[in-house]
Design an enzyme around this catalytic site. Sequence first.
Site, PDB file in Angstrom:
ATOM      1  N   ASP A 188      -1.600  -0.291  -4.373  1.00 28.21           N
ATOM      2  CA  ASP A 188      -2.699   0.125  -4.016  1.00 28.21           C
ATOM      3  C   ASP A 188      -3.732  -0.463  -5.107  1.00 28.21           C
ATOM      4  OD1 ASP A 188      -1.657   2.835  -2.298  1.00 28.21           O
ATOM      5  OD2 ASP A 188      -3.138   1.389  -1.426  1.00 28.21           O
ATOM      6  N   LYS A 215       7.475   0.993   1.771  1.00 33.64           N
ATOM      7  CA  LYS A 215       8.246   0.189   0.846  1.00 33.64           C
ATOM      8  C   LYS A 215       9.418   0.979   0.399  1.00 33.64           C
ATOM      9  CE  LYS A 215       4.920   0.883  -2.031  1.00 33.64           C
ATOM     10  NZ  LYS A 215       3.769   1.363  -1.364  1.00 33.64           N
ATOM     11  N   LYS A 234       0.826  -0.974  -0.069  1.00 30.44           N
ATOM     12  CA  LYS A 234      -0.113   0.096   0.070  1.00 30.44           C
ATOM     13  C   LYS A 234       0.960   1.306   0.069  1.00 30.44           C
ATOM     14  CE  LYS A 234      -3.040   1.854   3.434  1.00 30.44           C
ATOM     15  NZ  LYS A 234      -2.727   3.263   3.835  1.00 30.44           N
ATOM     16  N   LYS A 258       5.034   8.804  -7.341  1.00 31.90           N
ATOM     17  CA  LYS A 258       5.535   9.652  -6.446  1.00 31.90           C
ATOM     18  C   LYS A 258       7.057   9.885  -6.709  1.00 31.90           C
ATOM     19  CE  LYS A 258       4.452   7.714  -2.315  1.00 31.90           C
ATOM     20  NZ  LYS A 258       4.701   7.414  -0.879  1.00 31.90           N
TER      21      LYS A 258
HETATM   22  P1  ADP Z   1       5.932   4.236   0.495  1.00 33.43           P
HETATM   23  O1  ADP Z   1       7.145   3.894  -0.343  1.00 33.43           O
HETATM   24  O2  ADP Z   1       5.341   2.661   0.955  1.00 33.43           O
HETATM   25  O3  ADP Z   1       4.911   4.925  -0.068  1.00 33.43           O
HETATM   26  P2  ADP Z   1       7.703   5.148   2.467  1.00 33.43           P
HETATM   27  O4  ADP Z   1       8.836   4.239   2.647  1.00 33.43           O
HETATM   28  O5  ADP Z   1       7.865   6.740   1.590  1.00 33.43           O
HETATM   29  O6  ADP Z   1       6.462   4.588   1.918  1.00 33.43           O
HETATM   30  O7  ADP Z   1       7.462   5.608   3.847  1.00 33.43           O
HETATM   31  C1  ADP Z   1       6.279   6.512   4.148  1.00 33.43           C
HETATM   32  C2  ADP Z   1       6.798   7.183   5.666  1.00 33.43           C
HETATM   33  O8  ADP Z   1       6.697   6.291   6.664  1.00 33.43           O
HETATM   34  C3  ADP Z   1       8.034   7.950   5.348  1.00 33.43           C
HETATM   35  O9  ADP Z   1       8.079   9.272   5.964  1.00 33.43           O
HETATM   36  C4  ADP Z   1       9.016   6.914   6.092  1.00 33.43           C
HETATM   37  O10 ADP Z   1      10.145   7.862   6.813  1.00 33.43           O
HETATM   38  C5  ADP Z   1       8.142   6.520   7.335  1.00 33.43           C
HETATM   39  N1  ADP Z   1       8.423   5.165   7.745  1.00 33.43           N
HETATM   40  C6  ADP Z   1       8.542   3.877   7.161  1.00 33.43           C
HETATM   41  N2  ADP Z   1       9.071   2.941   7.837  1.00 33.43           N
HETATM   42  C7  ADP Z   1       9.432   3.411   9.073  1.00 33.43           C
HETATM   43  C8  ADP Z   1       9.706   2.872  10.355  1.00 33.43           C
HETATM   44  N3  ADP Z   1       9.931   1.456  10.574  1.00 33.43           N
HETATM   45  N4  ADP Z   1       9.816   3.620  11.170  1.00 33.43           N
HETATM   46  C9  ADP Z   1       9.406   4.886  11.372  1.00 33.43           C
HETATM   47  N5  ADP Z   1       8.904   5.650  10.138  1.00 33.43           N
HETATM   48  C10 ADP Z   1       9.003   5.000   8.942  1.00 33.43           C
HETATM   49 MG    MG Z   2       7.517   4.799  -2.203  1.00 35.51          MG
END
Ligand code: ADP
Ligand code: MG
Length: 272
Positions: free
Chosen positions: A126, A14, A9, A40
Amino acid sequence: MKKIAFYGKGGIGKSTTASNVSAALSLLGKKVCQIGCDPKNDSTRLLLGHICKETVLDKVRTTDMDAIRGEDIVHTGFNGITCVEAGGPEPGVGCAGRGIIVALQLLDKLKAVPPVDLTLYDVLGDVVCGGFAMPIREGYAEEIYIISSGELMSLYAANNIAKGIKRFASRGSVRLAGIIGNSRNTPGEKELLKEFARKLNTRLVAFVPRDKVVNLAENRRQTVLQYAPDSEQAAIYSRLAETIWNNTELSIPTPMEFEELEKMAAVYGTEA
Ligand code: ADP
Ligand code: MG
């Protein structure tokens, strides 16, 4: 070469997990390529130290197809990691999945990625439309990890991704390689994720705690492996990287019915 993908999601973690795993693998001496397949465009930000300035779709929009060179769309990040961002349409125009199709075909055509030991596709899950399914449908990625927390909507997305993997597994080599838990501190989260993984005919390969060091590193545009190499969180990402590198337990998933998933989550979601 290992060809893996992280699906899950939006916002589940990720790209953060992918970048930390890529960094850890590179520190183990592996040559790694990370390909962001999310409009993104921020998959490789922590590895590059900035938002990717030119995605594949940006380049395609501004340059004659025949004039594009491999080095225009492939970038080098932390510890020599090859970084690519597929890119997305301009807001409000076109199809979000198209960038992925265009990018992967162009990378092939130009032989743009240097030889690597592992390619990691970081894919939004998603919507599992044609574009987002491309890495699993066309055999680009063979070992699929689904990232989820204990939140119902993240499990729901994970289950839908498992349905996609099951469909394509019957006619190709794509397999489910495991669930990666990324904690949101929901009640009974680790046990719920373990049971969810079992129901899907796979296993929970890691349970990554929610830790502010991730956000501190992110604010410096770094992975935790760079920002706090001696932290427990860095050790968790390194162990996950080793698990992924050595993993041979691949399966054809057995997705759940939504009602069953809802009931299972509700059992763990009840306060003791
Ligand atoms: P996605 O790639 O799935 O859209 P992101 O990797 O960009 O998600 O993460 C979304 C947010 O959550 C970011 O701001 C990231 O720093 C935070 N985040 C992800 N994993 C953790 C974790 N284990 N602890 C704290 N914050 C996290
Ligand atoms: Mg991402």
